[in-house]
Write an enzyme that holds these catalytic residues in place. Sequence first.
Site, PDB file in Angstrom:
ATOM      1  N   ASP A   1      11.790 -36.265 -12.699  1.00 35.88           N
ATOM      2  CA  ASP A   1      11.837 -37.181 -11.559  1.00 35.88           C
ATOM      3  C   ASP A   1      11.589 -36.359 -10.296  1.00 35.88           C
ATOM      4  OD1 ASP A   1      12.580 -38.860  -9.473  1.00 35.88           O
ATOM      5  OD2 ASP A   1      14.226 -39.787 -10.598  1.00 35.88           O
ATOM      6  N   HIS A   2      10.457 -36.588  -9.677  1.00 36.27           N
ATOM      7  CA  HIS A   2      10.063 -35.755  -8.538  1.00 36.27           C
ATOM      8  C   HIS A   2      10.891 -36.048  -7.284  1.00 36.27           C
ATOM      9  CE1 HIS A   2       7.793 -32.828  -6.542  1.00 36.27           C
ATOM     10  NE2 HIS A   2       6.576 -33.110  -6.989  1.00 36.27           N
ATOM     11  N   ARG A   3      11.676 -37.108  -7.326  1.00 41.99           N
ATOM     12  CA  ARG A   3      12.589 -37.345  -6.189  1.00 41.99           C
ATOM     13  C   ARG A   3      13.713 -36.314  -6.209  1.00 41.99           C
ATOM     14  NH1 ARG A   3      14.473 -43.249  -7.476  1.00 41.99           N
ATOM     15  NH2 ARG A   3      14.649 -42.175  -9.478  1.00 41.99           N
TER      16      ARG A   3
ATOM     17  N   ILE B   1      13.669 -33.340  -8.479  1.00 39.48           N
ATOM     18  CA  ILE B   1      13.260 -31.986  -8.881  1.00 39.48           C
ATOM     19  C   ILE B   1      11.873 -31.678  -8.308  1.00 39.48           C
ATOM     20  CG2 ILE B   1      12.661 -30.570 -10.885  1.00 39.48           C
ATOM     21  CD1 ILE B   1      14.719 -32.508 -12.401  1.00 39.48           C
TER      22      ILE B   1
ATOM     23  N   PRO C   1       9.133 -41.739  -9.789  1.00 42.02           N
ATOM     24  CA  PRO C   1       7.881 -41.001  -9.582  1.00 42.02           C
ATOM     25  C   PRO C   1       7.946 -39.727 -10.420  1.00 42.02           C
ATOM     26  CG  PRO C   1       9.285 -40.842  -7.647  1.00 42.02           C
ATOM     27  CD  PRO C   1      10.048 -41.646  -8.666  1.00 42.02           C
TER      28      PRO C   1
END
Length: 559
Positions: free
Chosen positions: A531-533, A535, A355
């Site tokens: 990567d929003h998981r 950061i 994501p």
Amino acid sequence: MSQLIIPDLGGASQVDVIEILVAEGDHVDAEQAVLVLETDKASMEIPAGKAGVISRLMVKVGDKVSSGDAFAEIKGAAAGTAGKTAEKPADKAPAAVSAAASAPSNETQPLKAAAAKAQAFMVPDIGGGKAEVIELSVQPGDAVQAGDTLLVLESDKASMEIPAEASGVVQSWSLKVGDKVQAGDAMLVLMAAASSGGAAGHAVDDAAGKSATSAAAQAAKATAEEPAKAAAPVSASVSPAAATNHTANGVNSGEVHAGPAVRKLARELGVDLALVAGSGRRARITKEDVQNWVKSRLQNAPTAGNSMGNAVVGSGIPPVPVIDFSQFGDTETVALNNIKRATARAMTTAWLNVPQVTQFDLADITDLEAYRVAQNQKFSKQGIKFSLVPFVLKALSWAMKQYPAFNASLSPDGQSLILKKYVNIGVAVDTPKGLLVPVIRDVDRKSVTEITQELAQKAGLARDGKLSLADMQGGCLSLSSLGGIGGTAFTPIVSPPEVAILGLSKASMQPVWNGETFIPRLMLPLSLSYDHRVIDGAEAARFAQTLVGALQDMRETLM
Ligand code: CAO
């Protein structure tokens, strides 16, 4: 009525029956595998040795058997091709070793010839010269099918996958990673089942110098059957994600415990055995496990249409509609090369797994540009030309050290972060054949001059198709520069297991308000995908600002 007998097991006795591949009443061919046995070292399929109808099975899973034990009764038996193998004099197979050597060549014992037989295989014709072993794709104990990749070789021109010439179980390697080998060198010993005896015999003949099987011929065969397994150059086809997967795939296939018949079934059904839990002893995967896995996937797959009105299949991803474009006009179909195919795989993997969000920013590089131009004049006699990219790499490595989450990977279970103490950065290079990403190692410890020279060298290798797999592995984060071409911003795709990628667009003069007036400044657009998981948005914005600061004044990055 006659009996099927356990053949010579190469000295092993009291071997576990781990799978029975037929049922009473089944018709079997002479070469058809009937049982799977497993010793501590290997598993092997036991062929019937005779064609007929199985009237009684005399063993069950879990029994222990030895050479000479009867394991089934068969009606209407006739000796099959396995019997023919027995007629081959032992002295015609000079490279056959161990079990084969201990198995008497005796026409009255056709089943012994049908037994698993250890055979030595040689490096095939690889187009002349020596090549380095860069990967062993299978390990002793692994079952392989003819055509499966055994190892990867790399010459100064290309890398190539060497496929198995026969099916069987790997006994031992005769070479190791780093060895330099050439056609005819001892490669590995395979416990080949009689059903693949023809092909295995060919390899033995090769060893005796009777005929050479060229890697190209194998490649052509592999291409026709399974494109991904072709002995085509692979080094130039691996982006960081693909390179990692390449290794990971090797490891996966090594850890999967399954017999050849199960692997064949899995291949036919398109099942990745790494995803299937084995219910057999030592987590061995059985045919039922594969069938149950497929059933459960089918049951869990939604079948209703999605919001787009498309049918949803498999993993829930709606298929792209298949359209005959020729109905609208002339078309031409052009095959994708290896690099484009590897990129497509890596991008799909990235897109489906990560994501991602892109943070945009602008760095004032007016002073940096003046410095770069001055340095170019100073170094011109030494033939060194600085572009913007090495400066950005240096600043990026500095920012990565301030924000360890950007120099990290998510653990496979998603429960922790693996922080890296080294700073390696991949640089996307546009080549005539497609996108390649060589890695500059330890960027934080190198001067801008060293980075410039290394980037020029690796970009050159990339464009000449000479990058090795190692050149493209070990990246922590990537940089993609389209600044030499144009554009104001783009959204680069994070390449897992990396967690971020920085995109550069073309710097341009822009009016910047300094509190009193607009002044012309050279502004470099940054596009930071992350990567929003791993950061958060705020952390990404801070990271981008830190980078902007470093590019505006690079003095701190030099300390
Ligand atoms: N703004 C303005 N000018 C820029 C610039 C930028 N951001 N980046 C480069 N330039 C200039 C360079 O300074 C150079 O100018 P001079 O010749 O006048 O000095 C010129 O553009 C050529 O640059 P370049 O792109 O050829 O070389 P580079 O060192 O800047 O980049 C490399 C090297 C390997 C990154 C580049 O050649 C390349 O392959 N880029 C494409 C990467 C790519 O395909 N990314 C997409 C991946 S996702 O599909």
